[in-house]
Design a protein around this motif. Structure first.
Motif, PDB file in Angstrom:
ATOM      1  N   SER A 184       3.601  35.197 163.379  1.00 53.68           N
ATOM      2  CA  SER A 184       3.451  35.474 164.805  1.00 53.68           C
ATOM      3  C   SER A 184       4.504  34.791 165.653  1.00 53.68           C
ATOM      4  N   ASN A 185       5.076  33.674 165.162  1.00 54.41           N
ATOM      5  CA  ASN A 185       6.042  32.924 165.963  1.00 54.41           C
ATOM      6  C   ASN A 185       7.479  33.179 165.534  1.00 54.41           C
ATOM      7  N   TYR A 186       7.691  34.201 164.706  1.00 51.31           N
ATOM      8  CA  TYR A 186       9.032  34.483 164.202  1.00 51.31           C
ATOM      9  C   TYR A 186       9.609  35.629 165.022  1.00 51.31           C
ATOM     10  N   SER A 187      10.508  35.279 165.966  1.00 44.25           N
ATOM     11  CA  SER A 187      10.972  36.270 166.938  1.00 44.25           C
ATOM     12  C   SER A 187      11.759  37.396 166.289  1.00 44.25           C
ATOM     13  N   LYS A 188      12.476  37.111 165.194  1.00 45.45           N
ATOM     14  CA  LYS A 188      13.337  38.118 164.589  1.00 45.45           C
ATOM     15  C   LYS A 188      12.558  39.295 164.016  1.00 45.45           C
ATOM     16  N   ILE A 189      11.273  39.111 163.799  1.00 44.87           N
ATOM     17  CA  ILE A 189      10.499  40.156 163.132  1.00 44.87           C
ATOM     18  C   ILE A 189       9.757  41.041 164.129  1.00 44.87           C
ATOM     19  N   GLY A 190       9.842  40.722 165.421  1.00 44.38           N
ATOM     20  CA  GLY A 190       9.089  41.460 166.422  1.00 44.38           C
ATOM     21  C   GLY A 190       9.409  42.943 166.457  1.00 44.38           C
ATOM     22  N   ALA A 191      10.718  43.281 166.449  1.00 41.57           N
ATOM     23  CA  ALA A 191      11.115  44.694 166.507  1.00 41.57           C
ATOM     24  C   ALA A 191      10.665  45.437 165.257  1.00 41.57           C
ATOM     25  N   LEU A 192      10.723  44.763 164.109  1.00 49.36           N
ATOM     26  CA  LEU A 192      10.291  45.392 162.857  1.00 49.36           C
ATOM     27  C   LEU A 192       8.804  45.703 162.905  1.00 49.36           C
ATOM     28  N   LYS A 193       7.993  44.766 163.343  1.00 52.28           N
ATOM     29  CA  LYS A 193       6.549  45.003 163.424  1.00 52.28           C
ATOM     30  C   LYS A 193       6.239  46.170 164.361  1.00 52.28           C
ATOM     31  N   ARG A 194       6.977  46.251 165.462  1.00 52.82           N
ATOM     32  CA  ARG A 194       6.752  47.349 166.404  1.00 52.82           C
ATOM     33  C   ARG A 194       7.036  48.700 165.755  1.00 52.82           C
ATOM     34  N   MET A 195       8.148  48.790 165.004  1.00 52.70           N
ATOM     35  CA  MET A 195       8.481  50.059 164.338  1.00 52.70           C
ATOM     36  C   MET A 195       7.442  50.397 163.267  1.00 52.70           C
ATOM     37  N   GLU A 196       7.013  49.391 162.522  1.00 49.10           N
ATOM     38  CA  GLU A 196       6.008  49.640 161.484  1.00 49.10           C
ATOM     39  C   GLU A 196       4.706  50.134 162.089  1.00 49.10           C
ATOM     40  N   ILE A 197       4.296  49.535 163.191  1.00 44.75           N
ATOM     41  CA  ILE A 197       3.071  49.978 163.858  1.00 44.75           C
ATOM     42  C   ILE A 197       3.239  51.407 164.358  1.00 44.75           C
ATOM     43  N   ASP A 198       4.382  51.699 164.976  1.00 49.77           N
ATOM     44  CA  ASP A 198       4.616  53.048 165.513  1.00 49.77           C
ATOM     45  C   ASP A 198       4.546  54.100 164.410  1.00 49.77           C
ATOM     46  N   PHE A 199       5.182  53.804 163.264  1.00 46.81           N
ATOM     47  CA  PHE A 199       5.175  54.778 162.175  1.00 46.81           C
ATOM     48  C   PHE A 199       3.763  54.982 161.627  1.00 46.81           C
ATOM     49  N   CYS A 200       3.074  53.875 161.342  1.00 48.51           N
ATOM     50  CA  CYS A 200       1.739  53.983 160.732  1.00 48.51           C
ATOM     51  C   CYS A 200       0.747  54.669 161.670  1.00 48.51           C
ATOM     52  N   VAL A 201       0.780  54.304 162.935  1.00 48.38           N
ATOM     53  CA  VAL A 201      -0.144  54.915 163.892  1.00 48.38           C
ATOM     54  C   VAL A 201       0.165  56.401 164.043  1.00 48.38           C
ATOM     55  N   ARG A 202       1.446  56.752 164.046  1.00 47.23           N
ATOM     56  CA  ARG A 202       1.811  58.170 164.156  1.00 47.23           C
ATOM     57  C   ARG A 202       1.285  58.956 162.966  1.00 47.23           C
ATOM     58  N   MET A 203       1.413  58.385 161.786  1.00 49.40           N
ATOM     59  CA  MET A 203       0.877  59.049 160.594  1.00 49.40           C
ATOM     60  C   MET A 203      -0.629  59.237 160.705  1.00 49.40           C
ATOM     61  N   LEU A 204      -1.334  58.173 161.074  1.00 52.07           N
ATOM     62  CA  LEU A 204      -2.788  58.231 161.107  1.00 52.07           C
ATOM     63  C   LEU A 204      -3.303  59.135 162.207  1.00 52.07           C
ATOM     64  N   ARG A 205      -2.608  59.191 163.315  1.00 50.70           N
ATOM     65  CA  ARG A 205      -3.057  60.013 164.435  1.00 50.70           C
ATOM     66  C   ARG A 205      -2.643  61.485 164.294  1.00 50.70           C
ATOM     67  N   GLU A 206      -1.437  61.708 163.765  1.00 55.50           N
ATOM     68  CA  GLU A 206      -0.914  63.072 163.757  1.00 55.50           C
ATOM     69  C   GLU A 206      -1.034  63.763 162.407  1.00 55.50           C
ATOM     70  N   GLN A 207      -1.059  63.007 161.324  1.00 60.00           N
ATOM     71  CA  GLN A 207      -1.055  63.621 159.994  1.00 60.00           C
ATOM     72  C   GLN A 207      -2.150  63.028 159.118  1.00 60.00           C
ATOM     73  N   PHE A 208      -3.358  62.924 159.665  1.00 59.43           N
ATOM     74  CA  PHE A 208      -4.429  62.271 158.926  1.00 59.43           C
ATOM     75  C   PHE A 208      -4.791  63.041 157.660  1.00 59.43           C
ATOM     76  N   HIS A 209      -4.554  64.352 157.664  1.00 58.47           N
ATOM     77  CA  HIS A 209      -4.848  65.126 156.451  1.00 58.47           C
ATOM     78  C   HIS A 209      -3.969  64.666 155.294  1.00 58.47           C
ATOM     79  N   LEU A 210      -2.756  64.197 155.590  1.00 58.21           N
ATOM     80  CA  LEU A 210      -1.903  63.629 154.543  1.00 58.21           C
ATOM     81  C   LEU A 210      -2.382  62.233 154.159  1.00 58.21           C
ATOM     82  N   CYS A 211      -2.819  61.470 155.151  1.00 54.82           N
ATOM     83  CA  CYS A 211      -3.293  60.106 154.881  1.00 54.82           C
ATOM     84  C   CYS A 211      -4.471  60.102 153.922  1.00 54.82           C
ATOM     85  N   LEU A 212      -5.313  61.118 154.011  1.00 53.68           N
ATOM     86  CA  LEU A 212      -6.485  61.192 153.141  1.00 53.68           C
ATOM     87  C   LEU A 212      -6.107  61.226 151.671  1.00 53.68           C
ATOM     88  N   LYS A 213      -4.890  61.659 151.369  1.00 55.99           N
ATOM     89  CA  LYS A 213      -4.455  61.753 149.982  1.00 55.99           C
ATOM     90  C   LYS A 213      -4.298  60.377 149.338  1.00 55.99           C
TER      91      LYS A 213
END
Length: 1005
Positions: A184-213
């Protein structure tokens, strides 16, 4: 031709893949520059051209665009061969590639996605496998960032051509997020966490039928991320509003439970190198000869503490991806269950060990022989059976953990889980993996409680526990309560390695109002209620009675808070006294299981154990530090200091509860009220002083009363008010205060051993919380910690800055009075410690520094600290900065002014080097001349006598350097007194350059 592709040691043999690429490039290099030949290559020439172009792209970034255009013009196989070579490079050479080659590798992968190359899915999976879990090195984080960016940028293309590869990316980044969010206190990883969250949430919200696999392990991964707001919202919809995912075939989470996760997903979190070593260990190494291979594996792959999170992935891989054939199973090769036992024993972090157990049993919870593989559940049962009798603790903890999951994983779908575990046991016996479960049920070393539960499970009977009282358990990181019904309340993974509990306290998922947590005055019904005393009897009867109390707790709390507290008191005291000669693991309840049950029952009623005081409603009509479940537990721990209670506190602390801060706050309030009441002998309160009434010290009065109940009632509290003021005296109160802070210290030391965090840092963290909770006690907080916890607090720069930054001027003044009267010390007598604090203060704010120097003056003015050493070290440390050091110099000036001019101190002033604060020494002497002239000149005479006797003072060939400001003041002072200062000093000028130069200047004038 030296390789520009991989880094190779002098002792290493040539790599055949790299050699073939390099040789093809050397032979065809003239043809790789435009204009390109128009001839059609033969099949062999085509393969060599692909090799040459690939080498050029990776090793010649400046020609990469030319090479890729050449490839586009020559390709005839849909890039199949080119992609297969890339996969080989990733799988076998990635760790050896030069950094520039890795950059080019990501670039060419993006190009292959763009042209929809055959085999691009395999290439992306190979790259995902190179991201190492628990590795926060720059290179590993770079690869994570590049790949998640690639998946986001190429989203549409991949969704159209290779949609299943997106599920591989989802599995990978969900798993990585759990690791990355621990920083949580490692500033260099902030942008990476944001991209990872964006990708995962997009998958779960938009392509949940694929996630079920992905299957049921999707639930396991999401449980680790519930603390992230975006995933908390997904959980809420997953459990309460499945229609939000717009997938017709998905209507309940139990459908995910029943879907087995394919073994290919577990390979994603195991690097190819790690996979090879594990398969070698499980295929070729004989049982009894495995230790050196295991040690080598740990050194290579688990060398850093953060890498322990990989153990969970390894467990899932062994259970679900490595299924040895019968000839291996029947041979002397080390079996999978033995490797599992080694991994569990080698784990150093409790939350990782819990996560490993969940991974080990996960397929048990939903086992269906029509879709599940018996090999997935075989290691767990064999580990339990083969650990008898030599490693019975392993059997006990695994079986206990399994029942914890059965009871609490998902109350709404408890029947599914009971059916799954029962089916698992049934098929394991039917297929001959174990001959019979009687080996567990008839084991004399195993807890009767566990054996009974196993028998009931296999017989198909359910325990008589009210369904609506059961806790909803959830895996996740956040310390806040989850406001949705959840499948699991015990969290097994967190940043700092902490076990947390989440509960849903209302069926609509909107949380519960804490205004109900007040405890009413004891009524007739509560007074007549007499919980069962289980402190006597056989181990079995005691254990049964304790279990009955635990089962009654939730229903009792619903009827009356006061009755619930009485039951809790009986539970704790019974648990403490329950067959003290036997460990908790053998009496049916471990501290962890009991703690979880107690916490969940109270959370279902709207009360959270060890919650921050600031989070409690202002309107509640009870004092949470007097009559509450938290206060009751604290008092029992203070009075008994029993190891089992301490283990329970440790469990709640891992859950994210503010256990340490609440213990400290309780002890500080006791001391505060004792101070108000005039009971602190160390503060020299006169015996005939007017003391406040009991109403002015409610906690102390109640605490004393409960102490007498405890020692006279076999260790039990009485929740009725006790008039204890008549029994209080200074000695008793001092004894109870010592006990309170000793209990807190005991907890800190245990927590230190468990978490690895220093005791001083744990204390500081708790102090930070206490500062937020009750401003009234702040003025007495310093006395409490510096008197009772002096070895942890004296000289601690973090605590010092907290005090000077948070206390107001009135509180600081009171603190200076108490320091001046020597009630306690905050700096100690070590000049090194004081000098360190002074250096630390240079970076503080100006107000903080002024407050800090006020405290130093108060203590050092009356202490035996050799101030001269502090001053000399300060002025001799280097070039002083007028902007940075001015407040410190002013503080030293004031300190010297209030100290007597002893020969040592005067000598130090006379020998101060000339620096930017040139008038410091003269000013100090001038001040002493007014306040204590006789002692000053006696000390000066002593100093000059030592100068004359060169054998008594250190000197070099250049002589002694006298401070110019001090010398000038002394000459001017003596001349003003008509004492002919020049003549007096002339006799001491031999070998003292500064004096000789001053005298010569004066004569010249």
């Amino acid at each position: 031709m030296a390789s520009k592709l991989i880094q190779k040691g002098t002792h290493e043999a040539e790599n055949p893949i790299e050699a073939s690429l390099r040789e093809a490039f050397r032979l065809l290099e003239p043809q790789l520059r435009p204009p390109f030949p128009l001839t059609i290559p033969t099949p062999e020439e085509y393969l060599n051209l692909n090799r040459a172009i690939l080498y050029g792209i990776l090793c010649e970034p400046h020609f990469a665009n030319i090479h890729i255009k050449h490839l586009h013009g020559k390709v005839t196989d849909g890039y199949s061969f080119f992609t297969s070579m890339l996969i080989k490079i990733v799988n076998e050479l990635y760790s050896k590639l030069f950094e520039s080659a890795k950059v080019q590798l990501i670039w060419i992968t993006s190009e292959m996605v763009y042209v929809s190359a055959i085999g691009i899915d395999g290439l992306l999976v190979a790259l995902l496998r190179q991201i190492v879990g628990g590795d926060f090195s720059e290179g590993n984080l770079w690869l994570s960032s590049e790949l998640v960016h690639l998946f986001l940028v190429k989203w549409d293309c991949l969704l159209l051509e290779e949609p299943l590869v997106l599920t591989n990316a989802l599995y990978t980044f969900l798993r990585l997020l759990a690791d990355h969010y621990s920083l949580s206190n490692y500033s260099k990883i902030g942008a990476l966490k944001r991209m990872e969250i964006d990708f995962c949430v997009r998958m779960l919200r938009e392509q949940f039928h694929l996630c079920l696999k992905i299957g049921r392990d999707l639930v396991r991964l999401l449980q680790d991320l519930v603390h992230i707001p975006e995933f908390r919202a997904i959980w809420k919809d997953l459990l309460l509003n499945p229609g939000e995912f717009k997938v017709n075939e998905f209507s309940d989470i139990s459908q995910l439970y029943r879907s087995r996760t394919s073994s290919r997903y577990f390979l994603l979190r195991i690097t190819p190198d790690m996979e090879s070593q594990l398969r070698f260990l499980l295929t070729h190494v004989k049982l009894g000869s495995q230790k050196r291979y295991q040690a080598w594996f740990v050194r290579k792959f688990l060398c850093m503490p953060e890498r322990e999170t990989l153990l969970t992935d390894i467990v899932r891989f062994i259970c679900c991806s490595h299924h040895p054939p019968n000839e291996i199973i029947q041979s002397a090769v080390i079996p999978r269950w033995a490797v599992m036992g080694w991994l569990l024993k080698s784990c150093r972090k409790n939350y990782v060990e819990a996560n490993m157990k969940l991974a080990l049993f996960y397929d048990w919870l939903f086992f269906d022989e029509r879709v599940d593989n018996i090999m997935n559940i075989e290691p767990a049962v064999l580990l339990m059976v083969n650990s008898i009798p030599k490693y019975i603790d392993m059997t006990h903890t695994l079986l206990e953990f399994l029942f914890l999951l059965v009871d609490s994983y998902d109350i709404e779908r408890n029947g599914v889980i009971i059916q799954g575990v029962s089916s698992a046991f049934s098929i394991l016996v039917r297929r001959g993996v174990v001959h019979s479960v009687d080996v567990l049920i008839s084991c004399e070393l195993l807890s009767p409680f566990l054996k009974e539960k196993l028998g009931r499970l296999l017989s198909g009977t359910k325990e008589s526990v009210s369904r609506e009282l059961q806790p909803a358990l959830f895996l996740g990181h956040s310390v806040q309560s989850l406001s949705v019904p959840s499948p699991l309340s015990v969290e097994f993974q967190t940043k700092q390695g902490e076990l947390r509990v989440y509960t849903c306290t209302s069926k609509d998922g909107l949380g519960t109002n804490l205004n109900d947590v007040s405890i009413p005055i004891l009524d007739a019904q509560a007074a007549s209620y007499s919980p069962l005393d289980v402190s006597h009897g056989t181990a079995e009867s005691q254990s049964d009675a304790l279990e009955n109390l635990v089962q009654k707790l939730g229903e009792t709390i619903k009827n009356s808070n006061m009755m619930g507290l009485q039951v809790l008191d009986n539970i704790l005291v019974s648990f403490v006294n329950l067959n003290r000669q036997r460990p908790a693991s053998e009496i049916g309840f471990s501290p962890e299981v009991l703690s979880c049950k107690i916490a969940n029952e109270f959370e279902l009623s709207g009360y959270k154990l060890f919650a921050p005081l600031e989070s409690l409603p202002n309107g509640q009509n009870c004092d949470d530090e007097i009559q509450s479940a938290t206060a009751l537990i604290i008092r029992i721990f203070i009075f008994s200091k029993q190891e089992r209670v301490q283990d329970m506190l440790l469990f709640w602390s891992r859950n994210g509860s503010q256990v340490g801060a609440r213990l400290l706050s309780y002890a500080i309030r006791l001391a505060y009220e004792a101070h108000l009441g005039g009971y602190l002998g160390n503060l020299k309160v006169k015996s005939n002083s007017v003391k406040v009434s009991d109403s002015g010290m409610p906690l102390l009065t109640f605490h004393v009363g409960q102490y007498f109940c405890f020692i006279s009632g076999r260790g039990k509290e009485s929740l009725e008010p006790v008039n204890s003021s008549s029994k209080m005296d200074n000695d008793l109160v001092a004894k109870l205060l010592d006990g309170g802070f000793a209990a807190y210290r005991c907890f800190l030391e245990t927590l230190h051993k468990d978490s690895g965090t220093s005791v001083a840092k744990l204390l500081f963290s708790d102090l930070m919380s206490c500062f937020k909770w009750d401003r009234r006690r702040l003025k007495f907080l310093p006395y409490s910690i510096f008197y009772y916890l002096s070895d942890l607090s004296i000289g601690n720069d973090d605590i010092m800055r907290l005090l000077v930054g948070q206390l107001n001027h009135a509180d600081l003044l009171d603190m200076q009075f108490e320091i001046g009267l020597k009630f306690f010390s905050i700096f100690g007598e070590s000049t090194e410690t004081i000098s360190h604090l002074i250096r630390s203060s240079f970076t503080w704010g100006s107000v903080e520094q002024h407050n800090f120097w006020g405290l130093i003056r108060s203590e050092l003015a009356v202490s035996k600290v050799q101030v001269e050493k502090v001053i000399l070290e300060f002025f001799c440390a280097g070039v002083l900065d007028q902007n940075v050091n001015s407040i410190a110099v002013g503080g030293l000036l004031a300190l010297c002014s209030c100290r007597a001019p002893t020969p040592e101190l005067v000598g130090a002033i006379m020998l101060l080097p000339n620096n930017r604060f040139q008038d410091f020494a003269g000013t100090v002497l001038a001040t002493w001349a007014v306040s204590n002239a006789t002692m000053l000149f006696d000390s000066l005479a002593d100093f000059l006598e030592k100068l004359e006797n060169r054998d008594s003072i250190l000197s070099n060939s250049g002589g002694i350097v006298i401070n110019g400001s001090a010398l000038l003041w002394l000459i001017n002072y003596l001349d003003a007194k008509e004492m002919k200062g020049i003549n007096i000093l002339r006799s001491f000028s031999i070998n003292i350059p500064d004096i000789k130069s001053m005298l010569s200047c004066d004569n010249g004038g």
